[in-house]
Design a protein around this motif. Structure first.
Motif, mmCIF file in Angstrom:
data_model
loop_
_atom_site.group_PDB
_atom_site.id
_atom_site.type_symbol
_atom_site.label_atom_id
_atom_site.label_comp_id
_atom_site.label_asym_id
_atom_site.label_seq_id
_atom_site.Cartn_x
_atom_site.Cartn_y
_atom_site.Cartn_z
ATOM 1 N N GLY A 24 0.649 -1.531 0.325
ATOM 2 C CA GLY A 24 -0.311 0.062 0.109
ATOM 3 C C GLY A 24 0.730 1.117 0.074
ATOM 4 O O GLY A 24 0.361 2.191 0.225
ATOM 5 N N GLY A 25 2.210 1.270 0.002
ATOM 6 C CA GLY A 25 2.430 2.538 -0.429
ATOM 7 C C GLY A 25 2.669 3.043 -2.265
ATOM 8 O O GLY A 25 1.577 2.933 -2.118
ATOM 9 N N ASP A 26 3.472 3.571 -2.260
ATOM 10 C CA ASP A 26 3.366 4.702 -3.228
ATOM 11 C C ASP A 26 4.633 4.610 -4.654
ATOM 12 O O ASP A 26 6.607 4.491 -4.117
ATOM 13 N N ALA A 27 4.498 4.357 -5.627
ATOM 14 C CA ALA A 27 5.288 4.237 -6.703
ATOM 15 C C ALA A 27 4.892 4.894 -7.444
ATOM 16 O O ALA A 27 4.491 4.739 -8.333
ATOM 17 N N TRP A 28 5.781 6.091 -8.388
ATOM 18 C CA TRP A 28 4.994 6.653 -9.733
ATOM 19 C C TRP A 28 6.665 7.145 -10.361
ATOM 20 O O TRP A 28 8.155 6.779 -9.840
ATOM 21 N N GLU A 29 6.503 7.066 -11.473
ATOM 22 C CA GLU A 29 8.049 8.252 -12.313
ATOM 23 C C GLU A 29 7.367 9.756 -12.584
ATOM 24 O O GLU A 29 6.528 9.641 -12.923
ATOM 25 N N ASP A 30 8.579 9.864 -13.067
ATOM 26 C CA ASP A 30 8.083 11.804 -13.585
ATOM 27 C C ASP A 30 9.801 12.079 -13.572
ATOM 28 O O ASP A 30 10.981 12.332 -13.475
ATOM 29 N N ASP A 31 9.280 12.260 -14.902
ATOM 30 C CA ASP A 31 10.358 12.819 -15.753
ATOM 31 C C ASP A 31 11.864 12.202 -16.164
ATOM 32 O O ASP A 31 13.186 12.558 -15.525
ATOM 33 N N GLY A 32 11.693 10.765 -15.797
ATOM 34 C CA GLY A 32 12.772 9.664 -15.723
ATOM 35 C C GLY A 32 13.173 9.413 -14.168
ATOM 36 O O GLY A 32 14.746 8.568 -14.299
ATOM 37 N N LEU A 33 12.104 9.731 -13.798
ATOM 38 C CA LEU A 33 12.864 9.297 -12.423
ATOM 39 C C LEU A 33 11.902 8.163 -11.574
ATOM 40 O O LEU A 33 11.212 9.027 -11.263
ATOM 41 N N VAL A 34 12.403 7.248 -11.335
ATOM 42 C CA VAL A 34 11.529 6.650 -10.686
ATOM 43 C C VAL A 34 11.284 6.621 -9.020
ATOM 44 O O VAL A 34 12.265 6.942 -8.721
ATOM 45 N N TRP A 35 10.297 6.639 -8.425
ATOM 46 C CA TRP A 35 10.362 6.261 -7.191
ATOM 47 C C TRP A 35 9.600 5.205 -6.771
ATOM 48 O O TRP A 35 8.983 4.805 -6.782
ATOM 49 N N ALA A 36 10.086 4.999 -5.291
ATOM 50 C CA ALA A 36 9.145 4.425 -4.622
ATOM 51 C C ALA A 36 9.095 4.592 -3.197
ATOM 52 O O ALA A 36 10.479 4.661 -2.849
ATOM 53 N N ASP A 39 11.633 6.984 -1.924
ATOM 54 C CA ASP A 39 13.113 7.096 -2.526
ATOM 55 C C ASP A 39 13.509 6.580 -3.781
ATOM 56 O O ASP A 39 12.293 6.006 -4.229
ATOM 57 N N LEU A 40 14.521 7.273 -4.341
ATOM 58 C CA LEU A 40 14.641 7.993 -6.050
ATOM 59 C C LEU A 40 15.668 6.717 -6.204
ATOM 60 O O LEU A 40 16.486 6.436 -5.492
ATOM 61 N N MET A 41 15.251 5.865 -6.714
ATOM 62 C CA MET A 41 15.934 4.715 -7.418
ATOM 63 C C MET A 41 16.728 4.722 -8.864
ATOM 64 O O MET A 41 16.406 4.582 -9.663
ATOM 65 N N PHE A 42 17.890 4.989 -8.630
ATOM 66 C CA PHE A 42 19.337 4.957 -9.456
ATOM 67 C C PHE A 42 19.210 5.664 -10.524
ATOM 68 O O PHE A 42 18.485 5.028 -11.521
ATOM 69 N N PRO A 43 18.594 6.912 -10.336
ATOM 70 C CA PRO A 43 18.824 7.506 -11.690
ATOM 71 C C PRO A 43 19.827 7.963 -12.500
ATOM 72 O O PRO A 43 21.424 8.099 -12.293
ATOM 73 N N GLN A 44 19.660 7.800 -14.100
ATOM 74 C CA GLN A 44 20.648 7.989 -14.218
ATOM 75 C C GLN A 44 21.114 10.202 -14.585
ATOM 76 O O GLN A 44 22.437 10.399 -14.780
#
Length: 242
Positions: A24-36, A39-44
Motif C-alpha cells: 500500500g505504498g506509493d510508486a511513480w515515475e516523473d521525467d525519468g525519475l523512478v520513485w518507490a 525513495d529515488l531509485m537509480f536515476p541516470q
C-alpha cells in the motif's frame, strides 16, 4: 550468468516497487525519475524540478526521510542543492544461487504468515503479504534457536536473478550458523522458479557472511538522504495530485 552492478540496481528497484505495490505504498515515475515509497531509485540524470516534485509528494504522504540510491557515476549535485546528505555505500555482491552447496538448516523455515512480531515490531508481519503472492515472487524465512525467534531473511526473483534482502540474525543468536541457513532457504526457494544468480547489497559487517556463501563484491553504490523536519507540511502552492 555473470551479474553486473546494473543487475543489482534493477533487482533493488524491483524489490522497492514490489513492496510499495503490495503493502500500500506509493510508486511513480516523473521525467525519468523512478520513485518507490519515497525513495529515488537509480536515476541516470537528476532533473531538479522533478526531484522537488518527488520530495513534495513524499512529504505530503508523511515521509520523514527521503532517500536516493545512485551509481557512483551519476552527478549528485542536484541532491546536494536540495539539502540531501551523502550516506552509506551499498557494497554490491553476487554469486551462484546454490551458495556453494550449503545444506538446508532445520532451524530455518519458509513462512507465509507469522506471529513472531510483537509490540513496536508488530507491523512487520504485514510484509509477509509479499510471500503470499501467486505466482510466487518473494520468499520469507525465519530462523529459530531452541524455539526462540532468532532472525529473518527475504529473497525476490527477477528473471534469472534473486535479490536477497533484510538478512538479520538477532545479536544473542549470532555466530551459530543461522545466517547461512537463512541464505540457503531463501536462495533455494528462488532457484526453484529459475533464479541462477544471487545479488544483494551489503554493509561492511555483512561481507563475511556473504563471502562464506560464495558471493563476491562486484561494485559500490552510494545513498543520499534528506531528513524532513517533523510536522513539515507541503510547500505553499505545491500540487500533490496522485
Amino acid at each position: 550468468m555473470t551479474a553486473t552492478v546494473a543487475d543489482c540496481e534493477r533487482v533493488q528497484r524491483s524489490w522497492f516497487q514490489l513492496r510499495s505495490r503490495v503493502l500500500g505504498g506509493d510508486a511513480w515515475e516523473d521525467d525519468g525519475l523512478v520513485w518507490a515509497n519515497g525513495d529515488l531509485m537509480f536515476p541516470q540524470v537528476i532533473d531538479p524540478a522533478a526531484l522537488a516534485r518527488g520530495v513534495e509528494r513524499a512529504r505530503a504522504q508523511g515521509a520523514r526521510t527521503v532517500g536516493a540510491w545512485l551509481s557512483p557515476d551519476v552527478d549528485p549535485r542536484p541532491l546536494a542543492a536540495a539539502g540531501f546528505e551523502r550516506g552509506w555505500e551499498p557494497w554490491w555482491m553476487a554469486g551462484p544461487i546454490d551458495l556453494g552447496g550449503i545444506p538446508a538448516d532445520a532451524r530455518v523455515e519458509l513462512q507465509e504468515s507469522t506471529t513472531d512480531y510483537r509490540g513496536i515490531h508488530a507491523g512487520y508481519a504485514a510484509d509477509l503479504a509479499m510471500a503470499r503472492l501467486r505466482p510466487a515472487r518473494a520468499w520469507y524465512a525465519a530462523a529459530y534457536d531452541e524455539g526462540r525467534f532468532a532472525g529473518r531473511a527475504w529473497s525476490h526473483q527477477v528473471g534469472d536473478l534473486a535479490g536477497v534482502f533484510d538478512v538479520d540474525v538477532w545479536q544473542p543468536f549470532q555466530r551459530r550458523g543461522l545466517g547461512t541457513g537463512l541464505m540457503q532457504a531463501v536462495c533455494s526457494a528462488a532457484a526453484v522458479v529459475g533464479a541462477q544468480t544471487v545479488v544483494l547489497n551489503s554493509t561492511p559487517t555483512g561481507v563475511r557472511l556473504y563471502e562464506k556463501c560464495g558471493l563476491e563484491r562486484i561494485g559500490t553504490g552510494i545513498t543520499w538522504w534528506l531528513h524532513l523536519p517533523i510536522g513539515a507540511g507541503p510547500s505553499p502552492g505545491a500540487s500533490h495530485s496522485l
